[in-house]
Design a protein around this motif. Structure first.
Motif, mmCIF file in Angstrom:
data_model
loop_
_atom_site.group_PDB
_atom_site.id
_atom_site.type_symbol
_atom_site.label_atom_id
_atom_site.label_comp_id
_atom_site.label_asym_id
_atom_site.label_seq_id
_atom_site.Cartn_x
_atom_site.Cartn_y
_atom_site.Cartn_z
ATOM 1 N N VAL A 1 -25.693 -11.540 -24.495
ATOM 2 C CA VAL A 1 -25.410 -11.756 -23.079
ATOM 3 C C VAL A 1 -24.016 -11.192 -22.830
ATOM 4 O O VAL A 1 -23.083 -11.492 -23.590
ATOM 5 C CB VAL A 1 -25.468 -13.240 -22.696
ATOM 6 N N VAL A 2 -23.884 -10.378 -21.796
ATOM 7 C CA VAL A 2 -22.622 -9.660 -21.564
ATOM 8 C C VAL A 2 -22.239 -9.729 -20.086
ATOM 9 O O VAL A 2 -23.019 -10.171 -19.237
ATOM 10 C CB VAL A 2 -22.739 -8.184 -22.000
ATOM 11 N N ARG A 3 -21.049 -9.235 -19.799
ATOM 12 C CA ARG A 3 -20.543 -9.247 -18.437
ATOM 13 C C ARG A 3 -21.291 -8.245 -17.557
ATOM 14 O O ARG A 3 -21.740 -7.189 -18.020
ATOM 15 C CB ARG A 3 -19.050 -8.938 -18.424
ATOM 16 N N GLU A 4 -21.394 -8.572 -16.283
ATOM 17 C CA GLU A 4 -22.075 -7.714 -15.309
ATOM 18 C C GLU A 4 -21.504 -6.304 -15.305
ATOM 19 O O GLU A 4 -22.240 -5.316 -15.218
ATOM 20 C CB GLU A 4 -21.954 -8.334 -13.915
ATOM 21 N N SER A 5 -20.194 -6.195 -15.446
ATOM 22 C CA SER A 5 -19.541 -4.887 -15.374
ATOM 23 C C SER A 5 -19.871 -3.991 -16.558
ATOM 24 O O SER A 5 -19.559 -2.792 -16.545
ATOM 25 C CB SER A 5 -18.018 -5.060 -15.286
ATOM 26 N N PHE A 6 -20.510 -4.543 -17.584
ATOM 27 C CA PHE A 6 -20.858 -3.741 -18.766
ATOM 28 C C PHE A 6 -22.197 -3.019 -18.605
ATOM 29 O O PHE A 6 -22.651 -2.356 -19.536
ATOM 30 C CB PHE A 6 -20.923 -4.622 -20.014
ATOM 31 N N ASN A 7 -22.812 -3.158 -17.483
ATOM 32 C CA ASN A 7 -24.113 -2.538 -17.258
ATOM 33 C C ASN A 7 -23.933 -1.058 -16.913
ATOM 34 O O ASN A 7 -24.258 -0.598 -15.816
ATOM 35 C CB ASN A 7 -24.851 -3.264 -16.128
ATOM 36 N N ILE A 8 -23.417 -0.291 -17.882
ATOM 37 C CA ILE A 8 -23.063 1.112 -17.639
ATOM 38 C C ILE A 8 -23.671 2.059 -18.670
ATOM 39 O O ILE A 8 -23.241 3.202 -18.784
ATOM 40 C CB ILE A 8 -21.522 1.288 -17.626
ATOM 41 N N ALA A 9 -24.667 1.591 -19.407
ATOM 42 C CA ALA A 9 -25.206 2.411 -20.509
ATOM 43 C C ALA A 9 -26.620 2.887 -20.226
ATOM 44 O O ALA A 9 -27.448 2.983 -21.136
ATOM 45 C CB ALA A 9 -25.162 1.618 -21.812
ATOM 46 N N LYS A 10 -26.899 3.208 -18.976
ATOM 47 C CA LYS A 10 -28.270 3.556 -18.610
ATOM 48 C C LYS A 10 -28.775 4.821 -19.298
ATOM 49 O O LYS A 10 -29.988 5.044 -19.389
ATOM 50 C CB LYS A 10 -28.377 3.715 -17.089
ATOM 51 N N ASP A 11 -27.878 5.665 -19.794
ATOM 52 C CA ASP A 11 -28.291 6.906 -20.457
ATOM 53 C C ASP A 11 -28.362 6.774 -21.985
ATOM 54 O O ASP A 11 -28.585 7.754 -22.682
ATOM 55 C CB ASP A 11 -27.319 8.037 -20.105
ATOM 56 N N ILE A 12 -28.156 5.548 -22.487
ATOM 57 C CA ILE A 12 -28.144 5.306 -23.935
ATOM 58 C C ILE A 12 -29.164 4.223 -24.274
ATOM 59 O O ILE A 12 -29.288 3.233 -23.562
ATOM 60 C CB ILE A 12 -26.740 4.850 -24.396
#
Length: 447
Positions: A303-314
């Motif tokens: 479970v991680v912070r909302e702002s970490f949702n940046i890995a859509k290409d991985i």
């Protein structure tokens, strides 16, 4: 050398293990153990095995040897006991509807499970990703930390265990798991663990260990994450409030992600749903697993912070059972059972009773050094001398096998730490029986 082999609960490479196996020669278990040994790769901590299980229920394991064990080990998946009827029924119902969901699809249990976990977390910890094992959750966390920070270096602590896969042992601190493996991925810096806990959260005599983190960050630079167990499960080391406050301050100061590994202790073992709640801190990433699946289905995740949702290409995980309907139903049922049956309050009450029993035992035997614990997780340190703290590993193993003989199974860590992890659902009567077995083992081993 045997001292080292027993450093992490090993029971299958010693003389006493051989003696134990010889005792089972006349039982039905013997031929099954031989078949098992002839097929499985032999490895430390596992094969050859101790016994052959037929069934399990509640706190008990029933074996083909005719023995019945109270399970104070359970690989930390047995928070709610074995074959918990509430969880079994929920899984059975789901099996008749949707037992598997291919990864390109989602399903209602997976969505509800993610939402429920997020609701239990503080602030913006609300993004999840699931995996079939805790070691895989650690791998996902390490990959995500690199994406979020742009830095590949990570700090961990000596003696920590984060799993047995190559990436997990690379950051882990248990030397036994890295022995003979060869080069692992670079960029890992290890610092000493906080080890001065003596039974009082509020002491700050271990906060100096947090300063090692800042020292490494300043000297090494380019550190992206600090991964650590909130409470070290294997030998039950519990940092102070001051330690955790200092760690959080350092991570914030240098923009380092704090990854907390609660794979073996989340979901109630500490008396809180998550152990970090005891310390007034928040992780940036939390790894969970083991008891998450109700002792039935292999389930883990982060479970991680909302702002970490940046890995859509991985592809951070890309595991086949990423959104398992069965695993998510098991997780939901586990959380519901804990909430509906006031398990956290029960564990807090059991803590006081367990401490009382262990303090009495400690007063009787000078071979017991520290007794430390929280909730339903306790460690008994066996020493040859309380002043020198020289480990009494032979005594620990002797007590283990005498307890096994009389129906109590637990783990021995670091060669001389008796680790006690009973199911959270254990009754007062079952606790009494267990501690009577342990007391009698001490009496027969020392006197």
């Amino acid at each position: 050398m045997l001292q080292d082999l027993r450093s992490e609960g090993d029971v299958n490479l010693s003389r006493l293990h051989t003696v134990w196996q010889n005792k089972l020669q006349e039982t039905e278990a013997s031929r099954f153990l031989e078949r098992d040994k002839s097929q499985y790769l032999h490895q430390s901590l596992s094969t050859p095995c101790l016994d052959v299980l037929d069934r399990a229920e509640g706190v008990y394991l029933y074996a083909k040897s005719g023995k019945k064990y109270i399970d104070f080990h359970g690989n930390n998946v047995h928070q709610l006991g074995h074959k918990n009827p509430y969880i079994v029924d929920r899984i059975k119902t789901q099996m008749d509807v949707l037992p598997f969901s291919p990864r390109r699809f989602t399903n209602e249990p997976a969505i509800e499970c993610a939402e429920k976990l997020a609701s239990l977390m503080p602030s913006d910890l609300n993004r999840v990703l699931f995996a079939p094992a805790g070691t895989l959750a650690v791998g996902i966390a390490l990959k995500l930390a690199r994406v979020v920070t742009g830095k590949y270096k990570v700090v961990s602590v000596w003696d920590a265990f984060h799993g047995a896969s190559m990436d997990a042992i690379a950051v882990g601190g248990e030397a036994q798991f890295r022995a003979g493996i060869g080069p692992l991925f670079p960029g890992v810096e290890r610092i000493p663990p906080p080890m001065l806990y003596r039974g009082v959260f509020e002491t700050d005599n271990d906060s100096i260990y947090a300063d090692y983190l800042e020292y490494v960050v300043q000297k090494e630079g380019d550190i992206g994450a600090f991964i650590i167990e909130t409470i070290r499960n294997t030998d039950v080391q519990i940092p102070s409030l001051a330690y955790w406050k200092r760690v959080r301050e350092i991570c914030d100061k240098y923009n380092i992600l704090l990854i907390l590994d609660e794979i073996p202790i989340a979901f109630g073992r500490s008396g809180k749903m998550f152990a970090f709640e005891h310390f007034g801190i928040e992780p940036d990433i939390i790894c969970i697993g083991k008891g998450m699946g109700g002792g039935i289905f292999p389930m883990a995740g982060i479970v991680v912070r909302e702002s970490f949702n940046i890995a859509k290409d991985i592809s951070l995980g890309h595991y086949t059972h990423e959104k398992s309907p069965l695993g998510c139903v098991a997780t939901l049922a586990t959380i519901e059972y804990i909430e509906q049956n006031n398990i956290l309050l029960k564990v807090q009450e059991d803590q006081a009773y367990i401490k009382e029993r262990l303090d009495t035992l400690q007063s009787m035997y000078s071979s017991i050094g520290d007794v430390r614990g929280i909730g339903a997780l306790w460690g008994i340190e066996l020493v040859k001398d309380r002043k020198t703290k020289e480990p009494a590993s032979d005594l620990a193993e002797t007590i283990l096998y005498r307890c096994l003989d009389n129906g109590l199974s637990f783990k021995v860590s670091k060669g001389n730490i008796i680790q006690l992890s009973p199911p959270l659902t254990i009754s007062k009567k079952e606790l009494d029986t267990s501690f009577d077995i342990l007391r009698n083992a001490f009496k027969s081993s020392i006197n």
